[in-house]
Design an enzyme around this catalytic site. Sequence first.
Site, short mmCIF file in Angstrom:
data_model
loop_
_atom_site.label_atom_id
_atom_site.label_comp_id
_atom_site.label_asym_id
_atom_site.label_seq_id
_atom_site.Cartn_x
_atom_site.Cartn_y
_atom_site.Cartn_z
N MET A 1 -27.47 -10.98 -18.80
CA MET A 1 -27.45 -10.82 -17.50
C MET A 1 -26.25 -9.77 -17.43
O MET A 1 -25.08 -10.19 -17.67
CB MET A 1 -27.01 -12.24 -16.80
CG MET A 1 -27.98 -13.17 -16.86
SD MET A 1 -27.51 -14.83 -16.63
CE MET A 1 -27.49 -14.79 -14.61
N CYS B 1 -36.23 -6.41 -14.04
CA CYS B 1 -35.11 -6.22 -13.12
C CYS B 1 -35.51 -5.56 -11.92
O CYS B 1 -35.93 -4.45 -11.73
CB CYS B 1 -34.00 -5.14 -13.76
SG CYS B 1 -32.56 -4.97 -12.56
N LYS C 1 -39.17 -9.28 -21.28
CA LYS C 1 -38.95 -10.35 -20.22
C LYS C 1 -39.61 -9.68 -18.97
O LYS C 1 -39.28 -8.48 -18.74
CB LYS C 1 -37.53 -10.75 -20.10
CG LYS C 1 -37.09 -11.30 -18.92
CD LYS C 1 -35.98 -11.96 -19.06
CE LYS C 1 -35.55 -13.12 -17.87
NZ LYS C 1 -34.30 -12.12 -16.88
N GLY D 1 -36.32 -19.55 -14.73
CA GLY D 1 -36.25 -19.52 -13.09
C GLY D 1 -35.89 -20.95 -12.70
O GLY D 1 -36.86 -21.86 -12.93
C1 LIG Z 1 -26.00 -11.41 -11.80
C2 LIG Z 1 -27.07 -11.58 -12.34
C3 LIG Z 1 -27.50 -10.42 -13.45
C4 LIG Z 1 -28.83 -10.54 -14.17
N1 LIG Z 1 -28.94 -9.62 -15.06
C5 LIG Z 1 -30.02 -9.64 -16.01
C6 LIG Z 1 -30.41 -8.76 -17.09
O1 LIG Z 1 -29.40 -7.84 -17.24
N2 LIG Z 1 -31.44 -8.81 -17.59
C7 LIG Z 1 -32.48 -9.69 -17.41
O2 LIG Z 1 -33.39 -9.92 -18.06
N3 LIG Z 1 -32.36 -10.44 -16.21
C8 LIG Z 1 -31.14 -10.45 -15.49
N4 LIG Z 1 -30.86 -11.18 -14.40
C9 LIG Z 1 -31.95 -12.17 -14.21
C10 LIG Z 1 -31.67 -13.43 -14.93
O3 LIG Z 1 -31.73 -13.25 -16.29
C11 LIG Z 1 -32.98 -14.75 -14.59
O4 LIG Z 1 -34.23 -14.06 -14.79
C12 LIG Z 1 -33.17 -15.03 -13.04
O5 LIG Z 1 -31.50 -15.31 -12.49
C13 LIG Z 1 -33.87 -16.12 -12.94
O6 LIG Z 1 -33.18 -17.24 -13.60
P1 LIG Z 1 -32.36 -18.29 -13.01
O7 LIG Z 1 -33.04 -18.94 -11.94
O8 LIG Z 1 -31.99 -19.49 -14.15
O9 LIG Z 1 -31.13 -17.67 -12.59
C14 LIG Z 1 -29.52 -11.30 -13.83
C15 LIG Z 1 -29.36 -12.17 -12.85
C16 LIG Z 1 -28.15 -12.49 -12.28
C17 LIG Z 1 -27.95 -13.40 -11.09
#
Ligand SMILES: Cc1cc2nc3c(=O)[nH]c(=O)nc-3n(C[C@H](O)[C@H](O)[C@H](O)COP(=O)(O)O)c2cc1C
Length: 302
Positions: free
Chosen positions: A1, A85, A124, A184
């Site tokens: 992230m 992204c 992803k 998610g």
């Molecule tokens: C601050 C932030 C940064 C993120 N950066 C990335 C990233 O660099 N690469 C990626 O595949 N997903 C990124 N994501 C998405 C998360 O990996 C994830 O797919 C998304 O938040 C959904 O999962 P969750 O509901 O568990 O948060 C980011 C999400 C957030 C909130």
Amino acid sequence: MADVTNRAYRILCKRYGADYCITEMVNADAILHADSGALGRAESADEEGPYGIQLFGSNPETMGEAAAILTEKFMPSSIDINFGCPSSAIMSCGAGSALLGSPDKIYSIVESVSEATEIPITAKIRILDNIDDTLEIARKIESSGACALAVHGRTAKMGYSGVANHEFTRRICEEVSIPVIANGDIVDGPKAAEVLEYTGCQALMIGRAAMGDPDIFHRIGSYLENGEIVQAPACEDKLTCLSEYLKLLEEFDLVSHVNLQAHSGWFLKGLKGARKMRSSLQGVRDPEIILENLRRICSEGV
Ligand SMILES: Cc1cc2nc3c(=O)[nH]c(=O)nc-3n(C[C@H](O)[C@H](O)[C@H](O)COP(=O)(O)O)c2cc1C
């Protein structure tokens, strides 16, 4: 992230029960230009053990070249390709979820990266509006050489709002033979068990719920292993965890690279007195003072 899973934070997550962590997304073009920021984001440390580097970009050739450089420099255990992204900065370069409209380009990118390195390649994605298009992307990713696929059950348009739709992930699991990682809205043990069972996926990926709460991996692990519901850490334990993180940031010379106020603030989520603690962080750049202020407020039991 991005701006979250730096080396220090990944090590913290590992210490608290994560099985595997992936770097912030790294720009393939920046790797070709030997950009020190991008290379720093791709680096690990011995304590972390196996880890993955996530790459983003839009050109199959440069993505492959970047993967070869990263393999030689850092020997990660996997390289993940970002097709999810939704940020306008990434999509305007034709990368991230902008690629979900071009299954053939996705195929070329995964193929080029797979051919450029011996290291396992994963991808992803986000889901699309309809299941057929989503399944087509999943099939392309499988046939182009990826060895696992992570699926965030939201469309790019949804950003981070709404509820993740794991039905599409379940359909992908039925369609492909590579392992699928569901992602998610997984926030606790019962939700993790539900998504595993419903989708038939092989692994789970936790995003936002792990920000400031690396212990979530241990809690979810305990629930999945023996049905035990472990309580979330109390204030003092949270601050011990934050203190560990701040020490790791110092060890890797990352203090000035992160927004200390934001990162420290994540650890306060759900605590009594969080608002007062957050305001005590304002303008403070010294990890020692941050901890001192938070410990004082915590001991007051506000
Ligand atoms: C601050 C932030 C940064 C993120 N950066 C990335 C990233 O660099 N690469 C990626 O595949 N997903 C990124 N994501 C998405 C998360 O990996 C994830 O797919 C998304 O938040 C959904 O999962 P969750 O509901 O568990 O948060 C980011 C999400 C957030 C909130």
